[in-house]
Structures are given as structure tokens and as C-alpha cells.
Scaffold this motif. Structure first.
Motif, PDB file in Angstrom:
ATOM      1  N   GLY A  65      11.066  -0.758  -0.492  1.00 14.38           N
ATOM      2  CA  GLY A  65       9.679  -0.716  -0.040  1.00 14.38           C
ATOM      3  C   GLY A  65       9.068   0.645  -0.277  1.00 14.38           C
ATOM      4  N   MET A  66       7.803   0.653  -0.655  1.00 17.31           N
ATOM      5  CA  MET A  66       7.114   1.926  -0.871  1.00 17.31           C
ATOM      6  C   MET A  66       5.743   1.880  -0.217  1.00 17.31           C
ATOM      7  N   ILE A  67       5.451   2.898   0.597  1.00 12.54           N
ATOM      8  CA  ILE A  67       4.158   2.989   1.267  1.00 12.54           C
ATOM      9  C   ILE A  67       3.480   4.278   0.824  1.00 12.54           C
ATOM     10  N   VAL A  68       2.290   4.135   0.218  1.00 15.57           N
ATOM     11  CA  VAL A  68       1.527   5.296  -0.244  1.00 15.57           C
ATOM     12  C   VAL A  68       0.126   5.236   0.361  1.00 15.57           C
ATOM     13  N   PRO A  69      -0.560   6.370   0.467  1.00 19.96           N
ATOM     14  CA  PRO A  69      -1.914   6.364   1.038  1.00 19.96           C
ATOM     15  C   PRO A  69      -2.917   5.585   0.191  1.00 19.96           C
ATOM     16  N   ALA A  70      -2.849   5.772  -1.142  1.00 14.62           N
ATOM     17  CA  ALA A  70      -3.852   5.145  -2.013  1.00 14.62           C
ATOM     18  C   ALA A  70      -3.252   4.864  -3.385  1.00 14.62           C
ATOM     19  N   ILE A  71      -3.106   3.595  -3.712  1.00 14.43           N
ATOM     20  CA  ILE A  71      -2.524   3.216  -5.002  1.00 14.43           C
ATOM     21  C   ILE A  71      -3.427   3.658  -6.152  1.00 14.43           C
ATOM     22  N   GLY A  72      -4.749   3.672  -5.907  1.00 17.61           N
ATOM     23  CA  GLY A  72      -5.691   4.043  -6.959  1.00 17.61           C
ATOM     24  C   GLY A  72      -5.714   5.526  -7.279  1.00 17.61           C
ATOM     25  N   ASN A  73      -5.146   6.348  -6.416  1.00 16.11           N
ATOM     26  CA  ASN A  73      -5.068   7.788  -6.656  1.00 16.11           C
ATOM     27  C   ASN A  73      -4.110   8.033  -7.825  1.00 16.11           C
ATOM     28  N   SER A  74      -4.558   8.793  -8.818  1.00 15.78           N
ATOM     29  CA  SER A  74      -3.754   8.982 -10.025  1.00 15.78           C
ATOM     30  C   SER A  74      -2.391   9.586  -9.730  1.00 15.78           C
ATOM     31  N   PHE A  75      -2.311  10.453  -8.721  1.00 20.75           N
ATOM     32  CA  PHE A  75      -1.036  11.067  -8.351  1.00 20.75           C
ATOM     33  C   PHE A  75      -0.033  10.009  -7.916  1.00 20.75           C
ATOM     34  N   PHE A  76      -0.460   9.109  -7.034  1.00 23.00           N
ATOM     35  CA  PHE A  76       0.455   8.087  -6.534  1.00 23.00           C
ATOM     36  C   PHE A  76       0.721   6.999  -7.575  1.00 23.00           C
ATOM     37  N   GLY A 117      13.792  -7.164   5.271  1.00 23.02           N
ATOM     38  CA  GLY A 117      15.135  -6.722   4.919  1.00 23.02           C
ATOM     39  C   GLY A 117      15.184  -5.715   3.795  1.00 23.02           C
ATOM     40  N   ALA A 118      14.140  -4.874   3.674  1.00 16.81           N
ATOM     41  CA  ALA A 118      14.135  -3.854   2.613  1.00 16.81           C
ATOM     42  C   ALA A 118      15.394  -3.009   2.696  1.00 16.81           C
ATOM     43  N   ASP A 119      16.021  -2.782   1.547  1.00 15.17           N
ATOM     44  CA  ASP A 119      17.252  -1.987   1.509  1.00 15.17           C
ATOM     45  C   ASP A 119      16.980  -0.499   1.641  1.00 15.17           C
ATOM     46  N   ALA A 120      15.773  -0.056   1.306  1.00 16.82           N
ATOM     47  CA  ALA A 120      15.425   1.359   1.371  1.00 16.82           C
ATOM     48  C   ALA A 120      13.907   1.485   1.403  1.00 16.82           C
ATOM     49  N   ILE A 121      13.434   2.660   1.838  1.00 16.17           N
ATOM     50  CA  ILE A 121      11.988   2.884   1.952  1.00 16.17           C
ATOM     51  C   ILE A 121      11.626   4.248   1.380  1.00 16.17           C
ATOM     52  N   VAL A 122      10.597   4.251   0.527  1.00 14.75           N
ATOM     53  CA  VAL A 122       9.993   5.485   0.023  1.00 14.75           C
ATOM     54  C   VAL A 122       8.601   5.553   0.644  1.00 14.75           C
ATOM     55  N   ILE A 123       8.260   6.689   1.248  1.00  8.24           N
ATOM     56  CA  ILE A 123       6.979   6.753   1.957  1.00  8.24           C
ATOM     57  C   ILE A 123       6.344   8.131   1.854  1.00  8.24           C
ATOM     58  N   THR A 124       5.034   8.126   1.674  1.00 11.41           N
ATOM     59  CA  THR A 124       4.234   9.342   1.844  1.00 11.41           C
ATOM     60  C   THR A 124       3.572   9.186   3.207  1.00 11.41           C
TER      61      THR A 124
END
Length: 341
Positions: A65-76, A117-124
Motif C-alpha cells: 500500500g502507498m499513501i501520498v498527499p497528491a498523485i498529480g504532484n510531479s514529485f510523487f 491485508g497489505a504486506d507493507a506500507i509506503v507513506i508520506t
């Protein structure tokens, strides 16, 4: 045509079914020579690995799973590009969620990922206290967590970002070397990264014996609905440029603020860099097409994404060899000087 099985490969090559299975899974227990022999034969015979059966055996979902502030932001979006480029070679799947820097939304996404049941999480992370406590609970349950970009939090987990202090210090030094001494620092409200960037700015002023003015710092909520953040920025810059001591340079501590600030300066008919220099974070690939071309800090966003997945896949594929050590990866950012400063 009959589908070839692990038992067929084992019989043909004279290995046990267990050895063949481990070789096809790229296990560290099998020598590279043996793995190459088995994998080559399997490919030639059209063997197809049954990932679903593996998931049933291991109890894993292979969801990251990945949670980011804004998918449209070029950085993310570039971070996602880096993750997916590495992930495409594997059986893992990426479930992307957008928080809009809303703590309530972030918590909902975290709970959803846990239920799925996400095996791992990446988050900003937003830095919300409840969310950070929830992340600690997930980590304690054995779910690997990687903090991305906003890493300056008191939580023992894996972290990937840049040396924000050094990047800002180098940028402000450049402005000072250009003769600029009244430098604004404009940042978002994002926790976990702004403090380190502000520290680089303040220390650079001290080291060059330049007086610090508290009113030269503006923290702005870039996630405000409509154009309220733009209006706030325009009011602030308009007042500053009309003051007795107008700024001669601006440092912007986020991608979005860099673009917004340039837009506001154009709207106010303020010449860049003749009246005021501008430098800040910007991961848009074509900053040279702006007028004037933007001086900016470019983060290795795609590499950050790739590093996050490689780190997680290593952890997930070797869970029997868990380490108590958490990695804090800091990749170098580049300061690219163009005509805006």
C-alpha cells in the motif's frame, strides 16, 4: 499441450522438487549456477509460476500500500514511477491512495490497507498524532512501514528521503553569493520535512552574518480549496514588495509553492531575477521552459521510489531473517542553477 510442473522439471534435471521450487523463487538458499540452470530450463519449457498458489501457502496478499498527499504532484508521480518500474518485474501489486494531506482521510486509508491485508506500507505522512500511533501499531504487528520524503518523525522504521538541510543551505548560499541578503522563506505546512529545510535556511543566514527577520518566513496551506493559498501568497508578496525593505530573493520549500510563487510574481509584474531572485524545490522535468527558467532543487524522486520497493521486497522475501535495524536512506539532491536566480 500439457502444462509443465515443478515435479517435471525436478525429474528432468535430477533435482528435488523443493530445490526446483526454491530456485524458481530466486531463494538465497540455492546457488546461482543451479538457479540459472533450473530457470533456463523452466523458461524453455514454458513453465508458468503459480503466484496464487504461493500466496495461499504463505498467507500473504502481495499488496504493497502507498499513501501520498497528491498523485498529480510531479514529485510523487515520479516516486510511483520508480516503484512500479521495479515492481513490474515481480508478483507484487501496488495499491495507491491519496490523502490530500487530510489526517482523517489518511487514517481511513491506513485502516483500509490493514483490512485488505497489505504486506507493507509506503507513506508520506501528514504527521497527525493518531496516524503516527497507528503506523507504530502496524509496525509492531510485523507490517513493514517506509516513511517517504517526510521522514523527520520519532518513529523507529525505515525512512527514505534527502538531506534537506544541505540542499537548502547550498541554495541559500547561492543567493547570498549573488548579492541577495533579504531572502524570504516560503513553506507549506507539511510536517516531517519543513523543519529541516527551515533550519538550513536559518543556519546559512547566521553563517554569513545576515540578519534574520521573522516576517520573512511564511507558512502557507497549499492544500486549501480553490485558489485561497494563491490569494494568500499574492497578498503577502504584494505587501512585502511594497514595504520599505522589499525582498531581493525568495526561497520556496515545496514544488507547488515554487510554481505558485513564479505565477504570482508574474501577475504582480515583478521581474525575475531583476527585482527578486527565485529558487526552490521543483521536480517538474521541464523547469527550463518556464520564463525565466527556474533555478531549483531536484530530488531523485524516481530513485527514491525504486529504493523503497527494493527495500520492502528484500524484507518481505526474507522474513525469516528479520533485522532489528531500520534503514534511514538519504539520497543526494541536486541544485540546478538557471536564470531565475
Amino acid at each position: 499441450m500439457k502444462r509443465i510442473t515443478i515435479k517435471d522439471i525436478a525429474k528432468a534435471l535430477g533435482y528435488s522438487a523443493g530445490t526446483v521450487s526454491k530456485a524458481l523463487a530466486d531463494s538465497y538458499e540455492i546457488s546461482n549456477i543451479t538457479k540459472l540452470e533450473i530457470q533456463k530450463y523452466a523458461n524453455e519449457k514454458g513453465y508458468s509460476f503459480n503466484h496464487y498458489a504461493k500466496l495461499l501457502r504463505t498467507g500473504r496478499t502481495n499488496i504493497i500500500g502507498m499513501i501520498v498527499p497528491a498523485i498529480g504532484n510531479s514529485f510523487f508521480s515520479q516516486i510511483l514511477e520508480g516503484i512500479e518500474e521495479q515492481m513490474s518485474k515481480t508478483a507484487y501489486n501496488l495499491l495507491i491512495m491519496q490523502s490530500n494531506d487530510d489526517p482523517v482521510c489518511e487514517m481511513t486509508h491506513l485502516e483500509t490497507l490493514y483490512k485488505k491485508g497489505a504486506d507493507a506500507i509506503v507513506i508520506t505522512p501528514t504527521g497527525n498524532k493518531s496516524s503516527m500511533e497507528y503506523l507504530k501499531k502496524l509496525k509492531d504487528k510485523g507490517i513493514p512501514v517506509v516513511l517517504m520524503d517526510r521522514t523527520n518523525y520519532n518513529i523507529d522504521t525505515h525512512k527514505i528521503g534527502i538531506d534537506n538541510y544541505a540542499a537548502v543551505y547550498e541554495s541559500v548560499t547561492h543567493l547570498i553569493n549573488q548579492g541577495r541578503t533579504n531572502i524570504l522563506f516560503i513553506s507549506s505546512l507539511a510536517k516531517g520535512v519543513v523543519e529541516e529545510r527551515r533550519r538550513g535556511y536559518l543556519q546559512c543566514l547566521r553563517d554569513y552574518n545576515i540578519q534574520y527577520h521573522s516576517k520573512n518566513l511564511l507558512s502557507i496551506d497549499v492544500e486549501k480549496k480553490g485558489r485561497k493559498s494563491q490569494e494568500e501568497l499574492m497578498l503577502y508578496l504584494s505587501q512585502k514588495m511594497k514595504s520599505e525593505l522589499p525582498p531581493d530573493a525568495i526561497f520556496t520549500a515545496s514544488d507547488q509553492l515554487t510554481y505558485q510563487t513564479l505565477e504570482v510574481l508574474h501577475a504582480l509584474h515583478i521581474e525575475v531575477p531583476a527585482q527578486v531572485s527565485l529558487i526552490g524545490f521543483a521536480n517538474f522535468r521541464f523547469t527550463n521552459i518556464f520564463e525565466p527558467p527556474l533555478s531549483c532543487i531536484v530530488q531523485p524522486s524516481k530513485e527514491m521510489g525504486a529504493q523503497a520497493f527494493l527495500l520492502l521486497s528484500e524484507i518481505l522475501d526474507n522474513q525469516s531473517q528479520k533485522s532489528a535495524l531500520f534503514k534511514n536512506i538519504r539520497l543526494p539532491a541536486s541544485v540546478e542553477i538557471r536564470q531565475s536566480s
